[in-house]
Structure formats: structure tokens, C-alpha cells
Design a protein around this motif. Structure first.
Motif, PDB file in Angstrom:
ATOM      1  N   ASP A 170      11.637  20.874  74.605  1.00  0.00           N
ATOM      2  CA  ASP A 170      11.786  20.214  73.308  1.00  0.00           C
ATOM      3  C   ASP A 170      11.048  20.961  72.202  1.00  0.00           C
ATOM      4  N   ALA A 171       9.903  21.579  72.531  1.00  0.00           N
ATOM      5  CA  ALA A 171       9.203  22.405  71.546  1.00  0.00           C
ATOM      6  C   ALA A 171      10.067  23.603  71.152  1.00  0.00           C
ATOM      7  N   HIS A 172      10.781  24.162  72.130  1.00  0.00           N
ATOM      8  CA  HIS A 172      11.711  25.258  71.836  1.00  0.00           C
ATOM      9  C   HIS A 172      12.778  24.806  70.856  1.00  0.00           C
ATOM     10  N   ASP A 173      13.339  23.622  71.082  1.00  0.00           N
ATOM     11  CA  ASP A 173      14.434  23.159  70.222  1.00  0.00           C
ATOM     12  C   ASP A 173      13.958  22.945  68.783  1.00  0.00           C
ATOM     13  N   ARG A 174      12.725  22.453  68.621  1.00  0.00           N
ATOM     14  CA  ARG A 174      12.184  22.314  67.261  1.00  0.00           C
ATOM     15  C   ARG A 174      11.946  23.686  66.633  1.00  0.00           C
ATOM     16  N   ALA A 175      11.515  24.643  67.461  1.00  0.00           N
ATOM     17  CA  ALA A 175      11.234  25.989  66.946  1.00  0.00           C
ATOM     18  C   ALA A 175      12.509  26.692  66.493  1.00  0.00           C
TER      19      ALA A 175
END
Length: 364
Positions: A170-175
Motif C-alpha cells: 500500500d505504501a508503494h501504491d501511494r508512492a
């Protein structure tokens, strides 16, 4: 890893297959469009024939909307020891796999990944074996990911000469919403202003508008798939951009005011935004993924003739100067352009002198 199955032979899938095949891996290619798989095979990316049995690794390179069902099929029939996907969003596919009832032991054989590289063009004919060289490749293992599968994924990254980066899904998707998805939409918004603009205005286009609108040339259908898989984080960012735009519009209107105080307020608002932009731009990684160095530019007039770029690079090399980056601006309606050679400040005087000595016209 000795064998791989690449499912989806577009730009990314074919580029991975080319890199793996070039390093001795036997790659099998599958695509819903059999002709596209044959094209990839003809380019040297592998064979479009089916593998005799389970392969070491299956690489799913299909549009985001089809990732979960494709993964479920591969995992369900035991087509590979391990399985990864290369979709540009990572949280959704795992949750969809779980919703499809994928067994925990099958989920352990899957890892979500995302190579941070691409082009405006799509399809196997746009693929290159060096597409990922030096680029970040995100891996999103969980506590349940099998160590062997993680190692296979790391081997793929190494064979493609990319740089592994481990992140939470999920951190990847925000990034990627911040550094990829939002910028693409903003590029499209700017480019859309040109669609019905007067030809006399469009003909004034320079490198600035080309830089801003370059990625707007990408396939809209592909981007609908991408954005449909990550709409929330992108919408949140665009909300913040909209607030900045509202403030910028008000500041610009103030600059039109007859009131000097309002004009000063407007100028202060614009300056604050531009300075924030300066600060943000300095955080974009430069060469080799490190903080950007301070560079200088040597601008050279160049004719639109075969071999001119090769000559200028050869002359720079003969002068012992490493060119860090290059930008080209073509002159509208003329058979010439400007080549901006970006070098370290200590190298600029020597490069300028050497190029002048070899007959090049240097521009201030």
C-alpha cells in the motif's frame, strides 16, 4: 533460475523476456493475442511454445484488471515454482487473490513487484533488453512470502540489471500515485490545452512544453486500467493540486489589480509556490539514484544531418569530458537545433574550448 514463463508480451513483459533470454534463461511466451507472442518470439524474447512442465518462475505482465485472475490460474494449476506480477499497483492484486479464495500455501508462492521503467510506446516492438537497467524495481514481500520465491524475484531484478527496492504494497501504491500516476494526468491536462489552440500559438512550442507533455502520448486505454486500480491515492493528490491551483489563480488575479498592495500579495503567493517547486525538484534523484549534483550546460548549435550527434559525443570524449545528460531542442522550420550537454561545472570550460577548437558553434 533456468526457465521462465512470461504471460503478457507487451512492452514490459517482452523487455523482461529479452533480458532473461539474453542471460541464458529459457523463456516461454504467452499472450491472449497469439500474434503478439509470435512477434515477441521473433524478436528473440523466447519461444511461443508451451513449457513441458512447471517452470521456475512465472512472470505475469498483463493489464492491472486481469492480474489477479491470471495469478490465480497460474498458482492454481502449479505452472511455476514461484510467481510474480509487474503491475503498477500492488495492494489490489493480493487482496483480490485472497477474495478469489486462493489457498495460503499458493499465496506464499507469489510476490508482487513493479519495475519503475517504461516508455510512451507500447507493445513488443517497443521492448528493449536494457529497459530496466539502473532503474528501481519494487518488491512487496509479506511475512508469508516463501524465501525461494523472493530469491527468484531478486534474481530477475539482477538479470534485468535493475535496483531492488523493498516496500509495503500500500505504501508503494501511494508512492506511485505521487511520482507516476498524478504526473501523467497533469501532463494530459496541459496537453489537452493544445488540442484546439491556434496553430500560430502551437508553432511557438519549445522544449518546456515538450518536456511537460511528453508522457501524455501514452496509450489512454492502458492508463484507464492503471488509474482504475489506484484511484483513491491519485484523487487525494489531485485534490491538493487543485487547492494549489485555486490559490495560484487568485494570486494571478491579484497581479492584475490596480491596488499595489494586492499586486504585492499576488507576487508573494506566486513566489512561494515557485520556491516550493524548487525545493521539491531538488529531491528528485539524479544520476545513479543519488541526490542531484550541480551541473552546468554547454549549448551547441547542431545541423540536422546524420552523424552529428555521434561526432559531438566523440569530440566530448576526446576532450576527456563525461556528459552527464543531454537535451535536444529542434528549431521550428529549420534544419538545425540546439544540443545541451550537461556536465560537471569543472568540466564545462574544457568542453567549451575543445568543441570550439573542433569547429562547433557554442551558444551562451
Amino acid at each position: 533460475m533456468r526457465t521462465a514463463l512470461v504471460i503478457g508480451t507487451g512492452l514490459i513483459g517482452t523487455s523482461i523476456a529479452l533480458a532473461l533470454t539474453g542471460r541464458g534463461v529459457a523463456v516461454h511466451l504467452v499472450d491472449h493475442d497469439a500474434q503478439q507472442a509470435r512477434t515477441a518470439a521473433a524478436l528473440g524474447a523466447g519461444t511461443d511454445g508451451p513449457p513441458a512442465g512447471p517452470v521456475d518462475l512465472a512472470i505475469v505482465a498483463v493489464p492491472p484488471a486481469h492480474v489477479a485472475t491470471t495469478l490465480a490460474d497460474v498458482l492454481g494449476r502449479g505452472a511455476a515454482r514461484g510467481c510474480l506480477d509487474v503491475a503498477s499497483v500492488k495492494g489490489g492484486p493480493r487482496r483480490q487473490l485472497e477474495a478469489l479464495g486462493t489457498a495460503p500455501e499458493a499465496l506464499a508462492r507469489y510476490i508482487g513487484t513493479h519495475p519503475m521503467s517504461g516508455r510512451e510506446k507500447s507493445g513488443p516492438l517497443a521492448a528493449t533488453a536494457d529497459l530496466f537497467e539502473g532503474r528501481p524495481w519494487v518488491l512487496t514481500p509479506t511475512r508469508d512470502t516463501d524465501t525461494e520465491v523472493l530469491n527468484l524475484a531478486l534474481e530477475v531484478v539482477a538479470l534485468c540489471r535493475a535496483v531492488p527496492v523493498v516496500m509495503d504494497a500500500d505504501a508503494h501504491d501511494r508512492a506511485v500515485a505521487l511520482v507516476s500516476h498524478m504526473p501523467h494526468l497533469l501532463s494530459g491536462l496541459v496537453a489537452a490545452r493544445l488540442e484546439h489552440a491556434d496553430e500560430s500559438a502551437v508553432r511557438l512550442s519549445g522544449q518546456g512544453i515538450r518536456d511537460v507533455t511528453r508522457i501524455a502520448a501514452s496509450d489512454p486505454r492502458m492508463w484507464i486500467d492503471i488509474l482504475s486500480a489506484n484511484p483513491g491515492p491519485v484523487a487525494d493528490l489531485l485534490t491538493e493540486v487543485a487547492e494549489d491551483l485555486d490559490g495560484t489563480v487568485r494570486a494571478l488575479r491579484s497581479l492584475q489589480s490596480a491596488d499595489e498592495e494586492k499586486r504585492r500579495e499576488g507576487a508573494t503567493g506566486i513566489e512561494a509556490l515557485l520556491r516550493r517547486g524548487n525545493a521539491g525538484q531538488t529531491r528528485v534523484p539524479g544520476k545513479h539514484g543519488t541526490a542531484p549534483a550541480v551541473y552546468e550546460s554547454v549549448v551547441v548549435l547542431i545541423g540536422d544531418e546524420p552523424g552529428q550527434l555521434a561526432r559531438i559525443f566523440a569530440d566530448a570524449g576526446a576532450a576527456g569530458v563525461n556528459v552527464e545528460d543531454v537535451r535536444i531542442e529542434h528549431a521550428t522550420g529549420r534544419q538545425e537545433g540546439l544540443v545541451e550537454l550537461v556536465v560537471l561545472p569543472t568540466a564545462a570550460p574544457a568542453l567549451t574550448a575543445a568543441l570550439r577548437e573542433r569547429g562547433w558553434s557554442i551558444r551562451p
